[in-house]
Design a protein around this motif. Structure first.
Motif, short mmCIF file in Angstrom:
data_model
loop_
_atom_site.label_atom_id
_atom_site.label_comp_id
_atom_site.label_asym_id
_atom_site.label_seq_id
_atom_site.Cartn_x
_atom_site.Cartn_y
_atom_site.Cartn_z
N SER A 1 73.53 25.22 3.93
CA SER A 1 72.71 26.39 4.24
C SER A 1 71.60 26.61 3.23
CB SER A 1 73.59 27.65 4.31
OG SER A 1 74.07 28.00 3.02
N VAL A 2 71.61 25.82 2.16
CA VAL A 2 70.60 25.93 1.10
C VAL A 2 69.61 24.77 1.25
CG1 VAL A 2 70.20 26.02 -1.38
CG2 VAL A 2 72.31 26.98 -0.42
N ASN A 3 68.35 25.07 1.12
CA ASN A 3 67.30 24.06 1.28
C ASN A 3 67.20 23.23 0.00
OD1 ASN A 3 65.15 22.53 2.11
ND2 ASN A 3 63.64 24.17 1.89
N THR A 4 67.96 22.13 -0.04
CA THR A 4 67.96 21.23 -1.19
C THR A 4 67.65 19.82 -0.72
OG1 THR A 4 70.32 20.73 -0.96
CG2 THR A 4 69.72 22.63 -2.34
N GLN A 5 67.44 18.93 -1.66
CA GLN A 5 67.17 17.53 -1.33
C GLN A 5 68.34 16.92 -0.58
OE1 GLN A 5 64.33 15.84 -1.70
NE2 GLN A 5 65.24 14.02 -0.76
N VAL A 6 69.55 17.24 -1.03
CA VAL A 6 70.74 16.69 -0.37
C VAL A 6 70.85 17.19 1.06
CG1 VAL A 6 73.27 16.64 -0.37
CG2 VAL A 6 72.02 16.38 -2.52
#
Length: 210
Positions: A108-113
């Motif tokens: 739910s978090v906008n990260t690279q992964v």
């Protein structure tokens, strides 16, 4: 090196990531719970980010493998295939409830992964669901619906017990790790498939699906 050290590190990481969050968990915390030294973690995963990526990838590799195996039964019918896929995906997630809860929170978090997962595993998931829905329309098993909206609904049903586990326990007093809940919840999703998708139940008079 400790026997089964890698498995113990993964188990400890999942417990701590889920309870304390990724940012709130240190390599020392993981090493302590797994009863290994920090060098052992570095040997297998390089660092905490590598361990995080491994856990997420491991989850989705198994998730997509289930979809791929079940999809081979599509010739038995779209409804049968979809129900079997939902059953096996839910069972897998309930058997790995802490990992599922943590992975969905991270996604739910906008990260690279998370973006990498979207570009690989999420597109594969979409492909299988889309193929089942399209076959269901073609074989007149399913009423016509917007496929993106069907995927939204189905994904919400598949993820809800793991993204809202605290709400279920603390507000509704429902415990998603109990076998009774698994059986009841699965029955309700099958009912959603029968009532929302299938053509053997007539549409309401005047209903228009776009």
């Amino acid at each position: 090196m400790k026997k089964n050290a890698k498995d113990e590190i993964i188990r400890a990481a999942i417990i701590l990531f889920n309870s304390k969050g990724y940012s709130g968990t240190s390599i020392r915390d993981i090493a302590k719970l797994a009863k290994v030294n920090t060098a052992t973690i570095a040997y297998y995963f390089d660092n905490k980010a590598g361990l995080l990526e491994y856990c997420i990838t491991h989850f989705f590799e198994q998730y997509i493998r289930i979809m791929d195996e079940v999809f081979h039964s599509i010739d038995k019918g779209a409804r049968t295939c979809l129900k079997q896929m939902v059953t096996e995906l839910l069972q897998f997630q309930f058997e790995n409830i802490q990992l599922a809860s943590f992975v969905y929170r991270e996604m739910s978090v906008n990260t690279q992964v998370s973006r990498e997962v979207m570009a690989t595993y999420s597109l594969k998931e979409k492909y299988y669901f889309q193929q089942i829905f399209e076959r269901g329309f073609e074989w007149n098993e399913f009423r016509p619906h917007s496929i993106p909206y069907l995927i939204i609904q189905l994904k919400a049903l598949l993820m809800m017990p793991f993204t809202n586990a605290i709400y279920l326990r603390e507000v509704l007093y429902i415990f998603p790790n109990e076998n009774f809940f698994v059986q009841k919840y699965l029955k309700d999703i099958h009912l959603w498939i029968d009532r929302t998708l299938c053509t053997d139940l007539p549409l309401k008079k005047g209903a228009i699906v776009k």
